[in-house]
Design an enzyme around this catalytic site. Structure first.
Site, short mmCIF file in Angstrom:
data_model
loop_
_atom_site.label_atom_id
_atom_site.label_comp_id
_atom_site.label_asym_id
_atom_site.label_seq_id
_atom_site.Cartn_x
_atom_site.Cartn_y
_atom_site.Cartn_z
NE ARG A 183 -2.80 -1.31 3.31
CZ ARG A 183 -3.29 -1.03 4.51
NH1 ARG A 183 -4.18 -0.06 4.66
NH2 ARG A 183 -2.89 -1.71 5.57
CE LYS A 198 5.03 -1.82 6.33
NZ LYS A 198 3.73 -2.38 6.79
CD GLN A 201 7.80 -13.98 7.11
OE1 GLN A 201 7.97 -12.79 7.38
NE2 GLN A 201 6.62 -14.60 7.28
CB THR A 224 2.32 -12.36 12.59
OG1 THR A 224 1.09 -13.01 12.95
CG2 THR A 224 2.00 -11.02 11.94
CD GLU A 240 -7.50 -11.15 14.38
OE1 GLU A 240 -7.61 -10.05 13.79
OE2 GLU A 240 -6.61 -11.39 15.21
CE LYS A 274 35.22 19.68 -1.73
NZ LYS A 274 36.58 19.27 -2.16
CG ASN A 303 38.73 23.48 -4.96
OD1 ASN A 303 38.16 24.20 -5.77
ND2 ASN A 303 38.09 22.54 -4.28
CB ALA A 343 41.49 44.30 -5.23
#
Length: 456
Positions: free
Chosen positions: A15, A22, A73, A79, A155, A350, A385, A422
């Protein structure tokens, strides 16, 4: 008394409609299965067997750091069959085993402890974790006798009129005496419409043998199983609220808890204020008296005391005390920023070390570098770099001044107390106390615009 646990994690989860098993879908940044394992471990249980099925290899890969063992399993036959697959793990063991579902990420440590303690103190053969719900439709009902002892689990489809009125439901989490469980598992069969072996049949077998079966009631939300994306979102909301409440009770201010997403393993110091729309995840630790302004993502990082971060990303890195970051800074993995430093707007760091008191204020890239303390970077500096094939390192000493629009071509070393003019492109070592100028001399060509017919 010896205690262990089984976690059922072999279900296909049709589902949820995913190629990923899952139990590996995340809630608040951590896989559901890991939530369950961590809660079991925190309750003092070290021996854990995870029953895996479809996607077994990726489940093992994602949980190797949890130091668990696995049983396979191969076919999903119920179960009871799943627990039978753990025979090797349970063989020759004496004591108590608890059985959990790998898709119940909200189960609390305190509830697991209570389940074990109640089981042992009452000398039960089995103890069922149950919940009281207004609408138990679809769930197995817990039928008790006049002494409040569990008679059986019925159940929903098999309930009579009186049993349908029962609002105590089976959560499918149990404690068992190991030897009695193993013996009972040999007696269950699959004579039912689904052709499956049900663990609930063990309860009936134990009762028929004259054994005592108990029940521990807990909040329903703890036992919610996630079977769809909708339920995944519901679990996320519940756990998010639980985590945020914990931090607020510990002295953290969350301006808007509804839009604050904090991972379950995150640690935050007192008097820290977190603004809306922040994501803090993984093994992150944030110190005292910090300000985390809106729109930040911080993951697997250590943030010191008195730090301010604005609209920035910090990944797998360390930021020292009283440093400011952002807005719009990007601190990439394996970076260390010193104390009282400034990482400003549109700055990317970095895999670099930035010393105490150094200012990298804006529009700068520093990669694979060691930068000393009390340095100043002008706007538009780039540590070059990468040569197209390999990454190289730049070293910058203390008290250095890097002018605007400078390129530092790695590998290169800039010693203490140096100035870079600069617009320079630095390719050679700069010695202590030197001013480095690496740019062409300006030349003005008179009348060039008119000669080219470009004058307007």
């Amino acid at each position: 008394m010896y205690k262990c646990a089984l976690v059922l994690a072999a279900g296909q989860g049709k589902r949820i409609k995913s190629d990923l098993p899952k139990v590996l879908h995340k809630v608040c940044g951590k896989e559901m299965l890991k939530h369950v394992i961590d809660s079991i471990r925190n309750s003092g249980i070290d021996d854990i067997d995870v029953i895996v099925g479809k996607g077994a290899e990726i489940v093992k890969e994602r949980t190797l750091d949890k130091n668990v063992v696995y049983s396979l399993q191969a076919e999903q036959l119920g179960t009871g069959h799943a627990v039978k697959c753990a025979n090797e793990f349970l063989r020759d063991k004496k004591g108590v085993v608890a059985i959990f579902a790998g898709d119940t990420p909200l189960i609390k440590q305190s509830t697991i402890e209570k389940l074990f303690n109640d089981h042992i103190e009452n000398k039960n053969a089995a103890t069922i974790l149950t919940s009281l719900v207004e609408d138990p439709t679809g769930y197995g009902r817990i039928v008790r006798d006049d002494n409040n002892q569990v008679l059986k689990i019925v159940e929903h489809k098999d309930c009579n009129e009186e049993e349908l009125k029962i609002n105590e439901m089976n959560t499918a989490i149990y404690c068992f005496n190991i030897e009695l469980l193993v013996n009972a598992l040999e007696k269950i069969n699959n004579n039912n419409q689904q052709g499956e072996y049900y663990l609930t049949d063990v309860i009936e077998i134990l009762k028929s043998q004259g054994n005592q079966v108990g029940a521990v009631v807990t909040e329903y939300e703890e036992t919610i199983g996630v079977n769809s994306r909708v339920q995944l979102a519901e679990a996320e909301e519940i756990l998010k609220d639980r985590i945020n409440l914990k931090h607020m009770e510990n002295g953290v201010t969350l301006i808007d808890p509804k839009t604050t997403y904090i991972g379950v393993d995150v640690v935050i110091g007192k008097d820290t204020i977190i603004y809306p729309n922040n994501i803090i995840e993984g093994n992150t630790e944030i110190g005292d008296n910090c300000l985390i302004y809106q729109n930040c993502r911080i993951s697997d990082s250590t943030i010191g005391n008195g730090v301010e971060i604005q609209s920035s990303v910090v990944l797998d890195s360390n930021v020292g005390d009283n440093t400011t970051v952002g807005p719009f800074a990007y601190i990439r993995p394996e970076s260390t920023i010193g104390r009282n430093a400034r990482i400003g707007d549109f700055v990317e760091i970095k895999k670099s070390t930035i010393g105490d008191g150094t200012k990298v204020s804006h529009l700068t890239y520093i990669g694979d570098a060691e930068v000393g303390s009390e340095c100043n970077f002008g706007c538009g500096t780039v540590v070059v770099n990468y040569d197209g094939k390999n990454k190289h390192k730049t070293i910058i000493g203390d008290h250095s001044f890097i002018g605007c629009n400078t390129n530092l071509v790695s590998p290169v070393k800039i010693h203490d107390n140096t100035y870079i003019a600069a617009g320079s492109t630095i390719t050679s070592e700069v010695n202590e106390g030197d001013l480095a100028v690496a740019r062409a001399k300006q030349r003005n060509i008179k009348g060039w615009v008119e000669k080219k017919g470009l004058k307007k």
